[in-house]
Design an enzyme around this catalytic site. Structure first.
Site, PDB file in Angstrom:
ATOM      1  N   ASP A   1      10.511   7.860  -8.857  1.00 49.85           N
ATOM      2  CA  ASP A   1       9.511   6.938  -8.953  1.00 49.85           C
ATOM      3  C   ASP A   1       8.251   7.842  -9.435  1.00 49.85           C
ATOM      4  O   ASP A   1       7.374   8.317  -8.632  1.00 49.85           O
ATOM      5  CB  ASP A   1       9.239   5.565  -7.632  1.00 49.85           C
ATOM      6  CG  ASP A   1       7.976   5.127  -8.117  1.00 49.85           C
ATOM      7  OD1 ASP A   1       8.294   3.907  -8.674  1.00 49.85           O
ATOM      8  OD2 ASP A   1       6.879   5.176  -7.476  1.00 49.85           O
TER       9      ASP A   1
ATOM     10  N   GLU B   1      13.664   5.184 -13.236  1.00 47.40           N
ATOM     11  CA  GLU B   1      12.783   3.397 -14.154  1.00 47.40           C
ATOM     12  C   GLU B   1      12.890   3.609 -15.596  1.00 47.40           C
ATOM     13  O   GLU B   1      11.672   4.353 -15.835  1.00 47.40           O
ATOM     14  CB  GLU B   1      11.505   3.315 -13.551  1.00 47.40           C
ATOM     15  CG  GLU B   1      11.048   2.283 -13.760  1.00 47.40           C
ATOM     16  CD  GLU B   1       9.871   1.094 -12.950  1.00 47.40           C
ATOM     17  OE1 GLU B   1      10.129   0.574 -12.786  1.00 47.40           O
ATOM     18  OE2 GLU B   1       9.613   2.247 -12.217  1.00 47.40           O
TER      19      GLU B   1
ATOM     20  N   ASP C   1       5.470   4.108  -2.558  1.00 44.34           N
ATOM     21  CA  ASP C   1       6.186   4.784  -3.752  1.00 44.34           C
ATOM     22  C   ASP C   1       7.285   4.634  -2.781  1.00 44.34           C
ATOM     23  O   ASP C   1       8.334   5.294  -3.855  1.00 44.34           O
ATOM     24  CB  ASP C   1       5.477   6.144  -4.428  1.00 44.34           C
ATOM     25  CG  ASP C   1       4.219   5.945  -4.631  1.00 44.34           C
ATOM     26  OD1 ASP C   1       3.730   4.745  -5.362  1.00 44.34           O
ATOM     27  OD2 ASP C   1       3.021   6.431  -4.751  1.00 44.34           O
TER      28      ASP C   1
END
Length: 397
Positions: free
Chosen positions: A189, A273, A354
């Site tokens: 992340d 991501e 996170d």
């Protein structure tokens, strides 16, 4: 499995005055030929709806060299001029394939100064590199050795905005081989407070390279703003600003290389991501921090190193609610402002924002390897149902 990886080895070199003049002249001719060829293609399409290809541009170049006005094109090696026509052809191929915008003209002040030489235009012997039209080899600083027994197929000479000279040698690297499979999987992340948060719980601190030189950069930019346009003083002030930017970029690139190499070596599957950085930097409050984090460069490094070493990188759809989804019970929160770093779900589980997002990304990414679901961006895989688009299942606590 035998792999053939083309790899560019970049070195700094220090040209003599004669070499500097020759290379600067070559850069100018390369830019001139590119712009003239682009103008010819544009004019042919506007007036006659005709597409001009590389062979026609090459014939035009031969005719241009015979004119008195453009006779100076004969003073430099013809190979970089032909290569710039090939680059223009590639740019149009991407444009017609809807992968890029229409090619733009090269600017004398803003465009990258570079020239590409193929094997017929350089000599590489006994660790010495000599380019066409030059009497002596370049004074290259060989900071690392080339792979043993290989010869470069292409040499690209460039000068950055800070005035530094670089030469890039493209050659096969037999030393790059797939690593043994280890079965490890990790999700990442990306953030600003911490550059990266792994699903293992590890957090990598954001070095904030730009912040370290922000005061020096601001001072240099103030001095630059006070200089008269096109003056020698302004050129010197601009060079000082460029050197600070180059120092920041070098530190950032070095840091990202170390992080990505470690991640690829330690993990078989890496889930990230799919962030639209070009849209995120439109946020005026976070644009500087996002640019300094260099998430796009991080992803690029991660992907090509994964290809080199036989790893897999999975990009989860950008709309997947990784931060708002409870990784324990699957409950989806309605809102999750950026200032909320720790939150407690209705099931009683307390999450670090996170780390929780990384856990959810890992679960979504592993769905690809287990059931073949699609969690990649919809722009590259149109149609079909994405695993990340499905509503999260609610489980009874």
């Amino acid at each position: 499995m035998t792999t053939h990886v083309k790899r560019a080895f970049k070195y700094r070199f220090y040209p003599t005055d004669a070499q500097t003049a020759e290379l600067s002249r070559t850069f100018g001719c390369v830019r001139k030929v590119y712009n003239m060829a682009l103008a010819a293609r544009t004019q042919a399409w506007v007036t006659r709806q005709e597409r001009v290809n590389y062979n026609q541009n090459s014939a035009m170049l031969t005719a241009w060299k015979k004119t008195e006005e453009l006779a100076y094109l004969n003073e430099v090696s013809s190979v970089p001029l032909q290569q710039t026509l090939r680059h223009l052809q590639t740019a149009f191929t991407h444009f017609f394939g809807k992968r890029a915008k229409y090619p733009r003209f090269k600017s004398r002040k803003k465009s990258r100064r570079s020239a590409e030489y193929t094997t017929s235009a350089f000599r590489f012997r006994d660790g010495k590199l000599t380019l066409a039209k030059m009497a002596e080899p370049l004074a290259v600083v060989w900071s690392r050795p080339l792979p043993e027994g290989v010869s470069p197929s292409t040499v690209t000479v460039s000068q950055d905005s800070a005035g530094r000279w670089f030469v890039s040698l493209l050659c096969d690297d037999p030393g790059i081989k797939p690593l043994p499979e280890n079965g490890n999987a990790v999700a990442i992340d990306a953030g600003l407070e911490h550059l990266l948060t792994l699903s293992t719980g590890e957090k990598i601190t954001n070095p904030r390279h730009e912040r370290r030189d922000r005061a020096a950069l601001a001072k240099a930019q103030r001095h630059l703003a006070k200089k008269e346009k096109d003056s020698a003083n302004r050129a010197r002030a601009r060079l000082k600003v460029a050197k600070i930017h180059a120092r920041i970029a070098d530190r950032r690139r070095d840091s990202l290389h170390k992080i990505t190499t470690r991640l690829v070596r330690e993990n078989q599957t890496i889930v990230i991501e799919d962030l639209t950085v070009r849209n995120m930097v439109k946020n005026r409050k976070l644009a500087r921090a996002i640019s300094d984090a260099a998430w796009s460069e991080f992803r690029s490094m991660l992907e090509y190193k994964a290809v080199w070493y036989g790893r897999e990188v999975i990009a989860v759809d950008r709309w997947f609610p990784s931060s708002k989804l409870c990784s324990h019970c699957g409950t989806l929160q309605e809102k999750m402002p950026l200032n909320v770093r720790t939150w407690t779900c209705d099931c009683g589980m307390t999450h670090d924002r996170d780390v929780n997002a990384a856990h959810n990304l890992l679960a979504a990414g592993l769905a690809v390897t287990v059931c073949g679901a699609d969690v990649r961006p919809q722009r590259s895989t149109p149609g079909g149902q994405s695993a990340t688009k499905q509503k999260p299942s609610r489980r009874e606590p």
